[in-house]
Design a protein around this motif. Structure first.
Motif, PDB file in Angstrom:
ATOM      1  N   ILE A  75       8.777   6.378   8.581  1.00 44.62           N
ATOM      2  CA  ILE A  75       8.245   5.982   9.884  1.00 44.62           C
ATOM      3  C   ILE A  75       7.306   7.099  10.329  1.00 44.62           C
ATOM      4  N   TYR A  76       6.080   6.741  10.676  1.00 48.45           N
ATOM      5  CA  TYR A  76       5.106   7.760  11.059  1.00 48.45           C
ATOM      6  C   TYR A  76       5.568   8.508  12.311  1.00 48.45           C
ATOM      7  N   ARG A  77       5.548   9.841  12.205  1.00 48.28           N
ATOM      8  CA  ARG A  77       5.964  10.744  13.282  1.00 48.28           C
ATOM      9  C   ARG A  77       7.361  10.383  13.793  1.00 48.28           C
ATOM     10  N   SER A  78       8.250  10.164  12.841  1.00 46.01           N
ATOM     11  CA  SER A  78       9.609   9.762  13.208  1.00 46.01           C
ATOM     12  C   SER A  78      10.353  10.912  13.871  1.00 46.01           C
ATOM     13  N   ASN A  79      11.230  10.544  14.753  1.00 47.11           N
ATOM     14  CA  ASN A  79      12.094  11.499  15.444  1.00 47.11           C
ATOM     15  C   ASN A  79      13.400  10.776  15.725  1.00 47.11           C
ATOM     16  N   LEU A  80      14.471  11.237  15.129  1.00 43.46           N
ATOM     17  CA  LEU A  80      15.738  10.525  15.237  1.00 43.46           C
ATOM     18  C   LEU A  80      16.244  10.445  16.677  1.00 43.46           C
ATOM     19  N   ASP A  81      15.774  11.354  17.536  1.00 41.53           N
ATOM     20  CA  ASP A  81      16.235  11.348  18.920  1.00 41.53           C
ATOM     21  C   ASP A  81      15.400  10.430  19.816  1.00 41.53           C
ATOM     22  N   THR A  82      14.190  10.057  19.360  1.00 43.24           N
ATOM     23  CA  THR A  82      13.320   9.231  20.201  1.00 43.24           C
ATOM     24  C   THR A  82      12.870   7.979  19.471  1.00 43.24           C
ATOM     25  N   VAL A  83      11.893   8.129  18.584  1.00 42.93           N
ATOM     26  CA  VAL A  83      11.325   6.970  17.880  1.00 42.93           C
ATOM     27  C   VAL A  83      12.333   6.347  16.935  1.00 42.93           C
ATOM     28  N   GLY A  84      13.099   7.207  16.241  1.00 45.76           N
ATOM     29  CA  GLY A  84      13.992   6.737  15.189  1.00 45.76           C
ATOM     30  C   GLY A  84      13.361   6.960  13.827  1.00 45.76           C
ATOM     31  N   GLY A  85      14.159   6.789  12.785  1.00 44.09           N
ATOM     32  CA  GLY A  85      13.672   6.980  11.428  1.00 44.09           C
ATOM     33  C   GLY A  85      13.748   5.694  10.632  1.00 44.09           C
ATOM     34  N   ALA A  86      13.214   5.750   9.412  1.00 45.35           N
ATOM     35  CA  ALA A  86      13.204   4.553   8.566  1.00 45.35           C
ATOM     36  C   ALA A  86      14.615   4.050   8.289  1.00 45.35           C
ATOM     37  N   SER A  87      15.552   4.965   8.155  1.00 38.73           N
ATOM     38  CA  SER A  87      16.921   4.554   7.865  1.00 38.73           C
ATOM     39  C   SER A  87      17.488   3.684   8.975  1.00 38.73           C
ATOM     40  N   VAL A 134      -1.909   6.634   7.706  1.00 42.17           N
ATOM     41  CA  VAL A 134      -1.599   5.365   8.368  1.00 42.17           C
ATOM     42  C   VAL A 134      -2.462   5.180   9.615  1.00 42.17           C
ATOM     43  N   VAL A 135      -3.017   6.278  10.131  1.00 41.37           N
ATOM     44  CA  VAL A 135      -3.905   6.210  11.294  1.00 41.37           C
ATOM     45  C   VAL A 135      -5.280   5.769  10.796  1.00 41.37           C
ATOM     46  N   SER A 136      -5.470   4.478  10.686  1.00 39.74           N
ATOM     47  CA  SER A 136      -6.681   3.943  10.066  1.00 39.74           C
ATOM     48  C   SER A 136      -7.818   3.748  11.050  1.00 39.74           C
ATOM     49  N   ASN A 137      -7.530   3.725  12.328  1.00 43.39           N
ATOM     50  CA  ASN A 137      -8.556   3.496  13.337  1.00 43.39           C
ATOM     51  C   ASN A 137      -8.746   4.772  14.143  1.00 43.39           C
ATOM     52  N   LYS A 183       0.841  -1.191   0.000  1.00 43.31           N
ATOM     53  CA  LYS A 183       0.000   0.000   0.000  1.00 43.31           C
ATOM     54  C   LYS A 183       0.874   1.238   0.000  1.00 43.31           C
ATOM     55  N   ILE A 184       0.467   2.229  -0.786  1.00 43.96           N
ATOM     56  CA  ILE A 184       1.168   3.519  -0.816  1.00 43.96           C
ATOM     57  C   ILE A 184       0.165   4.591  -0.415  1.00 43.96           C
ATOM     58  N   PHE A 185       0.544   5.392   0.572  1.00 43.10           N
ATOM     59  CA  PHE A 185      -0.370   6.392   1.106  1.00 43.10           C
ATOM     60  C   PHE A 185      -0.236   7.725   0.375  1.00 43.10           C
ATOM     61  N   ASN A 186      -1.324   8.519   0.485  1.00 41.41           N
ATOM     62  CA  ASN A 186      -1.305   9.905   0.006  1.00 41.41           C
ATOM     63  C   ASN A 186      -0.558  10.812   0.967  1.00 41.41           C
ATOM     64  N   LYS A 187      -0.840  10.619   2.267  1.00 45.40           N
ATOM     65  CA  LYS A 187      -0.285  11.473   3.315  1.00 45.40           C
ATOM     66  C   LYS A 187       0.192  10.591   4.458  1.00 45.40           C
ATOM     67  N   TYR A 188       1.098  11.133   5.252  1.00 52.89           N
ATOM     68  CA  TYR A 188       1.647  10.358   6.361  1.00 52.89           C
ATOM     69  C   TYR A 188       0.560   9.934   7.349  1.00 52.89           C
ATOM     70  N   ASN A 189      -0.379  10.854   7.658  1.00 50.44           N
ATOM     71  CA  ASN A 189      -1.349  10.533   8.698  1.00 50.44           C
ATOM     72  C   ASN A 189      -2.438   9.587   8.228  1.00 50.44           C
ATOM     73  N   GLN A 227      -0.475   9.175  18.518  1.00 50.37           N
ATOM     74  CA  GLN A 227       0.703   8.697  19.225  1.00 50.37           C
ATOM     75  C   GLN A 227       0.799   7.170  19.221  1.00 50.37           C
ATOM     76  N   GLN A 228      -0.363   6.502  19.180  1.00 49.06           N
ATOM     77  CA  GLN A 228      -0.361   5.041  19.199  1.00 49.06           C
ATOM     78  C   GLN A 228       0.145   4.446  17.890  1.00 49.06           C
ATOM     79  N   TYR A 229       0.202   5.290  16.862  1.00 45.64           N
ATOM     80  CA  TYR A 229       0.711   4.818  15.576  1.00 45.64           C
ATOM     81  C   TYR A 229       2.164   5.222  15.351  1.00 45.64           C
ATOM     82  N   GLU A 230       2.741   5.941  16.299  1.00 45.85           N
ATOM     83  CA  GLU A 230       4.143   6.337  16.144  1.00 45.85           C
ATOM     84  C   GLU A 230       5.013   5.097  15.983  1.00 45.85           C
ATOM     85  N   GLY A 231       5.924   5.156  15.036  1.00 49.10           N
ATOM     86  CA  GLY A 231       6.808   4.033  14.788  1.00 49.10           C
ATOM     87  C   GLY A 231       6.320   3.094  13.702  1.00 49.10           C
TER      88      GLY A 231
END
Length: 286
Positions: free
Chosen positions: A247-259, A218-221, A210-216, A227-231
Motif C-alpha cells: 500500500i503506497y505510503r502505508s502506515n499501520l496506525d492510520t492508512v493501514g497496510g496491505a495485510s 504509483v504517482v502517475s499524475n 503492472k509491477i513497479f520499480n519503486k513505490y512512488n 498524499q492523494q495516492y496514499e492507500g
C-alpha cells in the motif's frame, strides 16, 4: 575482532538477549555483536529464512551468525554449524537455511555433538555461543560435530509452476513493519518462467497487471500530490528481489497496510498467470 550476529524470536522484554551477549563477551571480550533482529514472529522459520537471506550478505566474509528460532534440540531438530558463502551459521536444522542454500551450496555442514557435555533448555546460550566462539578463534567445524551432507528443506519457501509453465503458485512468507506482504516469488523466476509474456498477479480477490520499480511510481499524475495516492495498492519487486504487494505510503496506525486492507496473511497463495496476448507491464526485468 570477530563479528557475531544474532537473529532470534526472543523479543527484548526478557533477559535472553542480554544473557547471550554477556556469554559471548565473557568468551571473546573483543567481539563485535550485531543484532539483526529479535522480533521474528515466535517459531516462524520462513520469516527467519527471509530475514537472514537478505541481511547476511551485508556483513564481511567470516562473520558468524547465531540463529535462535525454534532451536530446542530434538531428534527432528538437530543443531548444526555451516560454512556457506564465506559465512558461518550456527542454528537448528529446521529448514531455515534452505532459502539461502537453494542458491548457494554450503562448503561444510556439521551436526553439533557437544550436547553430551551440555544439557540445556536454552541452547542458544549454552551451545550456540560455545560453537560461535570456537569458530571465532579459528576452530575447525569438524572438531565440534560430524560432517553431514544434507540440510532439512522447507517446501513452502519454494514457489511452484504447473506443467505448461504458464502459472506460478507462490505464497506470502513475510509481513514487514509497514504491513506490506512479501512473497516467495523472485524477479528472476518471473523473468525465467514468463519469457516476456504478459501476466496477471492474483492475491485473493485482488489482481495486478503492472509491477513497479519503486513505490512512488504509483504517482502517475504529476498534478496530484503524493498524499492523494496514499492507500493505493501496488505490486513491486522489493530491494531483495521478491514480489511484494504493498500500500503506497502505508502506515499501520492510520492508512493501514496491505495485510490488513487487502486481507492478506502469512501463507496465503499468490498466483501469477502468464497470458500471451497481454503485454507485460514492467520495466526492470532485464
Amino acid at each position: 575482532m570477530s563479528i557475531i550476529t544474532l537473529t532470534t524470536d526472543f523479543g527484548t522484554k526478557d533477559h535472553f538477549v542480554g544473557a547471550v551477549k554477556g556469554a559471548i563477551y565473557s568468551e571473546l571480550p573483543d567481539a563485535k555483536i550485531v543484532d539483526i533482529t529479535h522480533e521474528v514472529s515466535p517459531f516462524s522459520i520462513t520469516e527467519t529464512a527471509y530475514i537472514l537471506k537478505n541481511s547476511y550478505k551485508s556483513f564481511p566474509k567470516g562473520t558468524i551468525h547465531i540463529v535462535g528460532v525454534d532451536s530446542e534440540l530434538s531428534d527432528d531438530n538437530k543443531h548444526i554449524a555451516i560454512e556457506l558463502d564465506g559465512h558461518f551459521f550456527v542454528c537448528p536444522d529446521n529448514g531455515l537455511i534452505s532459502m539461502i542454500a537453494s542458491e548457494i551450496q554450503p562448503s561444510k555442514i556439521v551436526e553439533i555433538n557437544i550436547h553430551d557435555r551440555v544439557e540445556s533448555s536454552f541452547p542458544v546460550l549454552d551451545v550456540f555461543v560455545q560453537v560461535a566462539c570456537f569458530i571465532a578463534r579459528g576452530g575447525n567445524l569438524t572438531v565440534i560435530g560430524k560432517e553431514i551432507s544434507e540440510l532439512k528443506k522447507i517446501v513452502e519457501i519454494q514457489p511452484k509452476t504447473n506443467q505448461q509453465q504458464n502459472q506460478i503458485t507462490g505464497g506470502i512468507i513475510y509481513i514487514d513493519n509497514y504491513g506490506n506482504v512479501i512473497t516467495n516469488i523472485s524477479k528472476k523466476m518471473l523473468k525465467d518462467i514468463g519469457k516476456g509474456r504478459g501476466f496477471i498477479v492474483h492475491a485473493r480477490k485482488h489482481f495486478f497487471t503492472k509491477i513497479f520499480n519503486k513505490y512512488n511510481e504509483v504517482v502517475s499524475n504529476e498534478s496530484y500530490s503524493n498524499q492523494q495516492y496514499e492507500g493505493h495498492k501496488l505490486a513491486i519487486f522489493n530491494s531483495a528481489g521478491y514480489l511484494e504487494i504493498a500500500i503506497y505510503r502505508s502506515n499501520l496506525d492510520t492508512v493501514g497496510g496491505a495485510s490488513t486492507l487487502l486481507g492478506l496473511g502469512y501463507r496465503d497463495a499468490i498466483i501469477i498467470d502468464f497470458i500471451d496476448d497481454i503485454k507485460p507491464d514492467f520495466t526492470h526485468l532485464t
